[in-house]
Every structure is written in C-alpha cells, then in structure tokens.
Design an enzyme around this catalytic site. Structure first.
Site, PDB file in Angstrom:
ATOM      1  N   ARG A  81      36.458   6.773  59.331  1.00 17.79           N
ATOM      2  CA  ARG A  81      37.065   5.563  59.859  1.00 17.79           C
ATOM      3  C   ARG A  81      37.012   5.780  61.815  1.00 17.79           C
ATOM      4  N   ILE A 106      64.704   9.617  29.485  1.00 16.72           N
ATOM      5  CA  ILE A 106      63.410  10.271  28.583  1.00 16.72           C
ATOM      6  C   ILE A 106      61.806   9.571  28.749  1.00 16.72           C
ATOM      7  N   ASP A 111      62.676  24.614  42.412  1.00 21.75           N
ATOM      8  CA  ASP A 111      64.308  25.890  42.824  1.00 21.75           C
ATOM      9  C   ASP A 111      64.240  26.602  41.176  1.00 21.75           C
ATOM     10  N   GLU A 150      70.504  15.376  28.974  1.00 24.35           N
ATOM     11  CA  GLU A 150      71.218  14.697  29.660  1.00 24.35           C
ATOM     12  C   GLU A 150      72.472  14.071  30.781  1.00 24.35           C
ATOM     13  N   PRO A 151      73.182  13.491  30.611  1.00 24.48           N
ATOM     14  CA  PRO A 151      73.035  12.876  32.229  1.00 24.48           C
ATOM     15  C   PRO A 151      74.166  13.866  32.635  1.00 24.48           C
ATOM     16  N   SER A 200      69.447  20.489  34.603  1.00 27.80           N
ATOM     17  CA  SER A 200      68.500  22.370  35.377  1.00 27.80           C
ATOM     18  C   SER A 200      69.241  23.158  34.029  1.00 27.80           C
ATOM     19  N   GLU A 209      60.538  18.879  33.834  1.00 18.62           N
ATOM     20  CA  GLU A 209      60.308  20.338  33.816  1.00 18.62           C
ATOM     21  C   GLU A 209      60.612  21.108  34.361  1.00 18.62           C
TER      22      GLU A 209
HETATM   23  P1  TGC Z   1      68.211  31.579  29.084  1.00 18.74           P
HETATM   24  O1  TGC Z   1      69.182  32.447  28.679  1.00 18.74           O
HETATM   25  O2  TGC Z   1      67.378  32.352  29.967  1.00 18.74           O
HETATM   26  O3  TGC Z   1      67.239  31.367  27.520  1.00 18.74           O
HETATM   27  C1  TGC Z   1      67.478  30.928  26.366  1.00 18.74           C
HETATM   28  C2  TGC Z   1      66.502  31.599  24.804  1.00 18.74           C
HETATM   29  O4  TGC Z   1      65.059  31.171  26.073  1.00 18.74           O
HETATM   30  C3  TGC Z   1      64.562  32.116  26.157  1.00 18.74           C
HETATM   31  N1  TGC Z   1      63.410  31.651  26.968  1.00 18.74           N
HETATM   32  C4  TGC Z   1      61.967  30.832  26.268  1.00 18.74           C
HETATM   33  N2  TGC Z   1      61.148  31.102  25.656  1.00 18.74           N
HETATM   34  C5  TGC Z   1      60.039  30.507  25.535  1.00 18.74           C
HETATM   35  N3  TGC Z   1      59.738  29.555  26.623  1.00 18.74           N
HETATM   36  C6  TGC Z   1      60.895  29.735  27.994  1.00 18.74           C
HETATM   37  N4  TGC Z   1      59.674  29.345  29.203  1.00 18.74           N
HETATM   38  C7  TGC Z   1      61.876  30.265  28.111  1.00 18.74           C
HETATM   39  N5  TGC Z   1      62.492  30.686  28.577  1.00 18.74           N
HETATM   40  C8  TGC Z   1      63.663  31.497  28.239  1.00 18.74           C
HETATM   41  C9  TGC Z   1      65.373  33.472  26.350  1.00 18.74           C
HETATM   42  O5  TGC Z   1      64.677  34.255  26.038  1.00 18.74           O
HETATM   43  C10 TGC Z   1      66.015  33.200  25.219  1.00 18.74           C
HETATM   44  O6  TGC Z   1      65.473  33.845  23.668  1.00 18.74           O
HETATM   45  P2  TGC Z   1      66.772  34.079  23.511  1.00 18.74           P
HETATM   46  O7  TGC Z   1      66.258  34.599  21.571  1.00 18.74           O
HETATM   47  O8  TGC Z   1      67.644  36.196  23.599  1.00 18.74           O
HETATM   48  O9  TGC Z   1      67.947  33.582  22.890  1.00 18.74           O
HETATM   49  O10 TGC Z   1      68.522  30.471  29.134  1.00 18.74           O
HETATM   50  P3  TGC Z   1      69.419  29.702  30.073  1.00 18.74           P
HETATM   51  O11 TGC Z   1      70.480  28.582  29.425  1.00 18.74           O
HETATM   52  O12 TGC Z   1      69.569  30.931  30.852  1.00 18.74           O
HETATM   53  O13 TGC Z   1      68.254  29.325  30.939  1.00 18.74           O
HETATM   54  C11 TGC Z   1      67.258  29.378  31.156  1.00 18.74           C
HETATM   55  C12 TGC Z   1      66.158  28.131  31.999  1.00 18.74           C
HETATM   56  C13 TGC Z   1      67.349  27.642  33.534  1.00 18.74           C
HETATM   57  C14 TGC Z   1      65.195  28.878  33.041  1.00 18.74           C
HETATM   58  C15 TGC Z   1      66.116  27.057  31.135  1.00 18.74           C
HETATM   59  O14 TGC Z   1      66.664  25.893  30.615  1.00 18.74           O
HETATM   60  C16 TGC Z   1      65.811  26.003  32.129  1.00 18.74           C
HETATM   61  O15 TGC Z   1      64.162  26.436  32.115  1.00 18.74           O
HETATM   62  N6  TGC Z   1      65.915  24.759  32.503  1.00 18.74           N
HETATM   63  C17 TGC Z   1      65.199  23.373  33.141  1.00 18.74           C
HETATM   64  C18 TGC Z   1      64.940  22.449  31.924  1.00 18.74           C
HETATM   65  C19 TGC Z   1      63.660  21.975  32.031  1.00 18.74           C
HETATM   66  O16 TGC Z   1      62.637  22.272  32.798  1.00 18.74           O
HETATM   67  N7  TGC Z   1      63.981  20.656  31.440  1.00 18.74           N
HETATM   68  C20 TGC Z   1      63.158  19.668  31.067  1.00 18.74           C
HETATM   69  C21 TGC Z   1      63.036  18.199  30.086  1.00 18.74           C
HETATM   70  S1  TGC Z   1      61.276  18.205  29.857  1.00 18.74           S
HETATM   71  C22 TGC Z   1      60.935  16.821  30.700  1.00 18.74           C
HETATM   72  O17 TGC Z   1      61.473  17.085  31.686  1.00 18.74           O
HETATM   73  C23 TGC Z   1      59.711  15.598  30.240  1.00 18.74           C
HETATM   74  S2  TGC Z   1      59.325  15.141  31.785  1.00 18.74           S
HETATM   75  C24 TGC Z   1      58.193  14.711  30.524  1.00 18.74           C
HETATM   76  C25 TGC Z   1      56.877  13.596  31.276  1.00 18.74           C
HETATM   77  O18 TGC Z   1      56.984  12.974  31.496  1.00 18.74           O
HETATM   78  O19 TGC Z   1      55.380  14.644  32.037  1.00 18.74           O
HETATM   79  P1  FAD Z   2      69.794  18.901  38.599  1.00 20.91           P
HETATM   80  O1  FAD Z   2      70.264  19.674  37.180  1.00 20.91           O
HETATM   81  O2  FAD Z   2      71.577  18.275  38.432  1.00 20.91           O
HETATM   82  O3  FAD Z   2      69.677  19.827  39.993  1.00 20.91           O
HETATM   83  C1  FAD Z   2      69.617  18.935  41.014  1.00 20.91           C
HETATM   84  C2  FAD Z   2      69.328  19.440  42.279  1.00 20.91           C
HETATM   85  O4  FAD Z   2      69.710  21.182  41.949  1.00 20.91           O
HETATM   86  C3  FAD Z   2      67.937  20.194  41.904  1.00 20.91           C
HETATM   87  O5  FAD Z   2      67.246  20.501  43.097  1.00 20.91           O
HETATM   88  C4  FAD Z   2      67.974  22.278  40.991  1.00 20.91           C
HETATM   89  O6  FAD Z   2      66.337  22.627  41.940  1.00 20.91           O
HETATM   90  C5  FAD Z   2      69.325  22.194  42.109  1.00 20.91           C
HETATM   91  N1  FAD Z   2      69.505  23.539  40.755  1.00 20.91           N
HETATM   92  C6  FAD Z   2      70.139  22.904  40.077  1.00 20.91           C
HETATM   93  N2  FAD Z   2      70.915  24.456  39.365  1.00 20.91           N
HETATM   94  C7  FAD Z   2      70.550  25.813  40.146  1.00 20.91           C
HETATM   95  C8  FAD Z   2      70.410  26.807  40.484  1.00 20.91           C
HETATM   96  N3  FAD Z   2      71.160  27.614  39.013  1.00 20.91           N
HETATM   97  N4  FAD Z   2      70.453  27.716  41.029  1.00 20.91           N
HETATM   98  C9  FAD Z   2      69.562  26.568  42.541  1.00 20.91           C
HETATM   99  N5  FAD Z   2      69.200  25.391  42.105  1.00 20.91           N
HETATM  100  C10 FAD Z   2      69.718  24.741  41.164  1.00 20.91           C
HETATM  101  N6  FAD Z   2      63.762  15.110  29.927  1.00 20.91           N
HETATM  102  C11 FAD Z   2      63.252  15.358  29.129  1.00 20.91           C
HETATM  103  O7  FAD Z   2      64.516  15.856  28.502  1.00 20.91           O
HETATM  104  N7  FAD Z   2      63.268  13.944  28.642  1.00 20.91           N
HETATM  105  C12 FAD Z   2      61.390  13.658  29.431  1.00 20.91           C
HETATM  106  O8  FAD Z   2      60.575  13.278  28.802  1.00 20.91           O
HETATM  107  C13 FAD Z   2      61.797  13.339  30.642  1.00 20.91           C
HETATM  108  N8  FAD Z   2      60.616  12.885  31.311  1.00 20.91           N
HETATM  109  C14 FAD Z   2      61.546  12.497  33.179  1.00 20.91           C
HETATM  110  C15 FAD Z   2      60.808  12.278  33.759  1.00 20.91           C
HETATM  111  C16 FAD Z   2      61.249  11.271  35.031  1.00 20.91           C
HETATM  112  C17 FAD Z   2      60.297  10.649  36.058  1.00 20.91           C
HETATM  113  C18 FAD Z   2      62.525  11.986  34.979  1.00 20.91           C
HETATM  114  C19 FAD Z   2      63.008  12.342  36.628  1.00 20.91           C
HETATM  115  C20 FAD Z   2      62.608  12.978  34.959  1.00 20.91           C
HETATM  116  C21 FAD Z   2      62.515  13.382  33.072  1.00 20.91           C
HETATM  117  N9  FAD Z   2      63.460  14.026  32.346  1.00 20.91           N
HETATM  118  C22 FAD Z   2      63.304  14.381  30.553  1.00 20.91           C
HETATM  119  C23 FAD Z   2      64.144  14.848  32.665  1.00 20.91           C
HETATM  120  C24 FAD Z   2      64.192  16.177  33.993  1.00 20.91           C
HETATM  121  O9  FAD Z   2      63.877  16.866  33.254  1.00 20.91           O
HETATM  122  C25 FAD Z   2      65.327  16.622  34.829  1.00 20.91           C
HETATM  123  O10 FAD Z   2      65.410  15.947  35.573  1.00 20.91           O
HETATM  124  C26 FAD Z   2      65.378  18.142  35.286  1.00 20.91           C
HETATM  125  O11 FAD Z   2      64.899  18.748  34.351  1.00 20.91           O
HETATM  126  C27 FAD Z   2      65.845  18.714  36.399  1.00 20.91           C
HETATM  127  O12 FAD Z   2      67.696  17.967  36.075  1.00 20.91           O
HETATM  128  P2  FAD Z   2      68.957  17.199  36.711  1.00 20.91           P
HETATM  129  O13 FAD Z   2      68.099  15.449  37.322  1.00 20.91           O
HETATM  130  O14 FAD Z   2      69.711  16.457  35.762  1.00 20.91           O
HETATM  131  O15 FAD Z   2      68.600  18.587  38.190  1.00 20.91           O
END
Ligand code: TGC
Ligand code: FAD
Length: 392
Positions: free
Chosen positions: A276, A168, A376, A138-139, A143, A372
C-alpha cells in the site's frame, strides 16, 4: 488484494520444534488453507458453522488429539497446541468447536468416565460421528461456577436433572452434553453427567445476534426433569475441581489458538503495508508509526510463542500448573486482540472489510478474552499464585 499467509518466525522458533511437531503444524496449516480459509468469510457472514469440515478434521485426528487409545491420535501437548494455532489462524469459532469436542467433552469422559462410557463415547466423538458440548456456565453464574443452581436428584436407579446452562458452544448440534450439577443427595457436591440431548425435558436454543464467533454455534440449555440412568454419572468426577481440570486443557489450547489469530493479523498487515502506497509513492511500511505497530506485534508474538511452548513442554512432563496455563491464556489472548486492533488500523478502511480477516479475528477474540475465565479472572489466578491470597 489477495494475501497468502507465510508463517511467522522472527527468532528461529521453528528450530525449537521437532520434526514431528513441524509435520503436525504443516499438515494442519495446509488443511486450514485448503478447506477453511476459502469458506470462512461466507460462514462468518451467514452465522454458519462449517459442519462439512467435521469429518475431514476427524480424519486428520484433530479431535481428542492428545488422548491415547480409543482411536485418538495420541499427540503430545505441543503437537496438539500447534493444531490449535493453525485452527484459530483460520477462525476462533472453528477452534472453539475443536476445543470443546476435545478438551471439554472427550477429556472429562477420558479422565472421569467409566470403561463403558469411554468405549461408548470416545471412538464416536473422535470420528466426529457424535458431537458434544460442555455445560458449566449458567445465566447467573459465569466467573463463579461454584454457585451453580443446576441440581441432580437420585431417584431409584436414575438421576433427575433440573437447571439452565447458558452460552454453551455447540449446544444445539451436540448429541451428548457434559453437564455439571450439584447432587442433592451428596451435600450438593458438584459432579459431571453425560446427558444425551434427545432425552425428554432437554432443550437447546441457539443464541442469535452474536457479533463474535459467528461460525460457531452457541446455545442456552434447559433441563426440566431430565431422567438419566445412574450409569451416566461420570464416576470419578467430584467437586468444582473436576470441571476446572477440564478448563485447564481448554485454556491451554486457547493460548496456542490466540497465537494463530495474532500471526494471521500480523502477516496480513505486514504484507499490506509494503504493497500500500501513500505520500510520495512510498509504501506505508516506510513510515515510523506503521513500523512501530509492526514491531510491537512481532515482539509480542515472539514472546507469546516462547511462553506457550514452555507451558506445552511443562505439560508434556505433567508439570504445568493451572497458574502457568492462566498466564499463557491471559497473555496470548490479550496480545492477539491488540494485534487484531493494530493490524486493522494499518489496513485503514480496508481493515473493516471482510476481504481481510482482521475485523473477524478482532470480534472473535472479544469472546475468547471472556470465555474460559475472563482476562481479569486469570489476573486473579496468577495473583493468588504469587501472593497466596485469594482475591476473587
Ligand atoms: P476454588 O475454591 O479456588 O477451587 C475449587 C477447587 O478446585 C481447585 N482448582 C483447580 N483444579 C484444577 N484446575 C484449576 N484450574 C483449578 N482451580 C482451582 C482448587 O484447588 C479447589 O480444590 P479442592 O480440592 O480444595 O476442592 O474455587 P472458586 O469457587 O474460588 O473459583 C475459582 C475460580 C474463580 C478460579 C474458578 O471458578 C474459575 O476459573 N472461574 C472461571 C470460570 C470459567 O473459566 N468458566 C469457563 C466455562 S467453559 C467455557 O467457557 C468454554 S468456551 C469454550 C470454547 O468455545 O472454546
Ligand atoms: P461475569 O462472570 O458476569 O463477569 C463479568 C465481568 O465481571 C468480567 O469482566 C469479569 O472479569 C468481572 N468479574 C467477575 N467476577 C470478578 C471478580 N471476583 N473480580 C474482578 N472482576 C470480576 N461456558 C460453558 O460452560 N460452556 C461453553 O461451551 C461456553 N462457551 C462460550 C462461548 C461464547 C461465545 C461465550 C461468549 C461464552 C461461553 N461460555 C461457555 C461462557 C463463559 O465461560 C463465560 O461467559 C465466562 O466464564 C464469564 O462469565 P460471564 O459472562 O457470566 O461474566
């Protein structure tokens, strides 16, 4: 000068792959070579997703490739990874499309959906007749998705959704969005919903001006009183764990994909450095400083191949932990970005031209490093795994 990709294998890595895995890799490689490489620079310049490739990719079984049944190819995780490697050797944006369709849309329906949802959506998503997107970020919550504001409220036999999703992939071309929302009547538990994108109140608007993933559609989604039947709830989803399970699938594919981008950069720089000539009519590859960059790249690519293959083998035995996948995503994307920078450097001025793929890979990988789970955040996931202490 036209440089054709020759593959990268320094230590006999291919010998670790089965005949089936090599066949999948070579089929994907040929598809990318014949269909994506010839058009990708035009797509990147124009900011155009090559939609014409959806059907041919579906026909080759690239969508939901590691799922079983529903018309899916039932590939092993290593085979699926090799598809991703070749996709991203072509372009990270096209690999993103496949990742989202497979790992973030088909997988949650497969893992958390009802039989009816699976029958309705999986064959149509596999064939590319329907496209999907995944709305978690969301906006104000990237992370930290657990803070999300999107809400679902139960009204009779419907849910009513309100909220915003940002960044997204495939948002505006999707027929169905997997939306993660807090359910007000269930103590704000996070659950997944299938939202058909033509429902009143649902809007997708593209994000323009990206310097990265230009061949991929990225959108903001807004939902204002979007009514969906209760049967659109993914019944087996529950808690933040559910979307994080989907992310494990996608992060695994990215770890292989980034390797493909790195291989593309390395092989291009290697060929160029031999052709080159500078100073005394000698190839730039004869200089120690250029050799150091090439050595760094082949060294890191080789380590990355072994890392992701082992994670894939573990995943095939259902033994890959989230921390293993985090290590592969974090390492391989960082490594690929460094390869893109070093190879761009080796090509000198030509490195900034889109006659070569380097700058495109570099810009794409900046997004891959962030989405994803940022580099960090994966550092902290690994840190938590080894220390037992949460440092988020
Ligand atoms: P936390 O309290 O640690 O965990 C909540 C619950 O989830 C479990 N868990 C997991 N389960 C499965 N796989 C994992 N990787 C898991 N990590 C944690 C955990 O055990 C717990 O379970 P339960 O049963 O106790 O409830 O949660 P937190 O709020 O402290 O956050 C943890 C953190 C920071 C690692 C997590 O929120 C995170 O990974 N943040 C990054 C967000 C992210 O990756 N967003 C991606 C959005 S999608 C995207 O970017 C698509 S791009 C696609 C493309 O174009 O290719
Ligand atoms: P922020 O969370 O604001 O992070 C900014 C900086 O702060 C980063 O350097 C981060 O490492 C650092 N930071 C944050 N928290 C901490 C901490 N606790 N400790 C240390 N450092 C920290 N999302 C979807 O749901 N679906 C999609 O299909 C999708 N597609 C995407 C496609 C593109 C091209 C891009 C760029 C993003 C996409 N995303 C999607 C979103 C993506 O998953 C997020 O951008 C990503 O999870 C990081 O969130 P943010 O951009 O809000 O950065």
């Amino acid at each position: 000068m036209s440089l054709k990709f020759r593959g990268v294998d320094f230590i006999g890595f291919d010998a670790l792959l089965t005949d089936d895995e090599l066949l999948v890799r070579d089929t994907s490689r040929k598809f990318i070579e014949d269909n994506l490489i010839p058009i990708i620079e035009e797509c990147n310049r124009a900011g155009r997703f090559p939609r014409e490739l959806v059907k041919p990719m579906a026909d080759l079984g690239f969508f939901g490739a590691s799922l079983k049944g529903y018309g899916c190819a039932g590939m092993s995780n290593v085979e699926y990874g090799l598809v991703m490697q070749e996709m991203e050797r072509g372009d990270s944006g096209v690999r993103s499309f496949v990742s989202v369709q497979s790992a973030l849309v088909m997988y949650p329906i497969y893992a958390f959906g009802s039989d009816e949802q699976k029958q309705t959506w999986l064959p149509a998503l596999q064939s590319g007749e329907k496209l999907g997107c995944f709305g978690l970020t969301e906006p104000d919550f990237g992370s930290n998705p657990g803070g999300m504001r999107t809400r679902a409220r139960k009204v009779g036999k419907e849910y009513v959704l309100n909220g915003e999703k940002m960044w997204i992939t495939s948002g505006s071309i999707a027929n169905v969005a997997v939306i993660w929302a807090k359910v007000e009547d269930e103590d704000n538990k996070i659950r997944g919903f299938l939202v058909e994108t033509d429902r009143p109140g649902f809007k997708a608007e593209d994000i323009h001006g990206k310097w990265s993933l230009r061949a991929s559609v990225t959108s903001g989604l807004s939902m204002q009183d979007v009514h969906i039947p209760e049967s659109n709830l993914l019944p087996k989803s529950g808690g933040l764990k559910s979307p994080l399970m989907c992310l494990n699938q996608a992060r695994y594919g990215i770890a292989w994909g980034a390797l493909g981008a790195a291989m593309s950069c390395y092989d291009c720089a290697l060929q160029y450095s031999i052709l080159r000539k500078q100073f005394h009519d000698k190839p730039i590859a004869s200089h120690q400083l250029v050799q150091e960059k090439l050595t760094w790249m082949i060294n890191e690519i080789t380590k990355a191949q072994l890392l992701v293959l082992q994670v894939g083998r573990l995943k095939d035995k259902d033994k890959a932990g989230a921390q293993h996948i985090s290590m592969a995503k974090r390492n391989n994307v960082w490594m690929a970005l460094e390869c893109a920078r070093k190879s761009r450097d080796i090509l000198g001025a030509n490195g900034v031209a889109d006659e070569y793929p380097l700058m495109r890979h570099m810009m794409n990988l900046e997004s891959v490093k962030t989405y994803e789970g940022t580099h960090d955040i994966h550092t902290l996931i690994i840190g938590q795994s080894v220390t037992g202490i949460d440092a988020f």
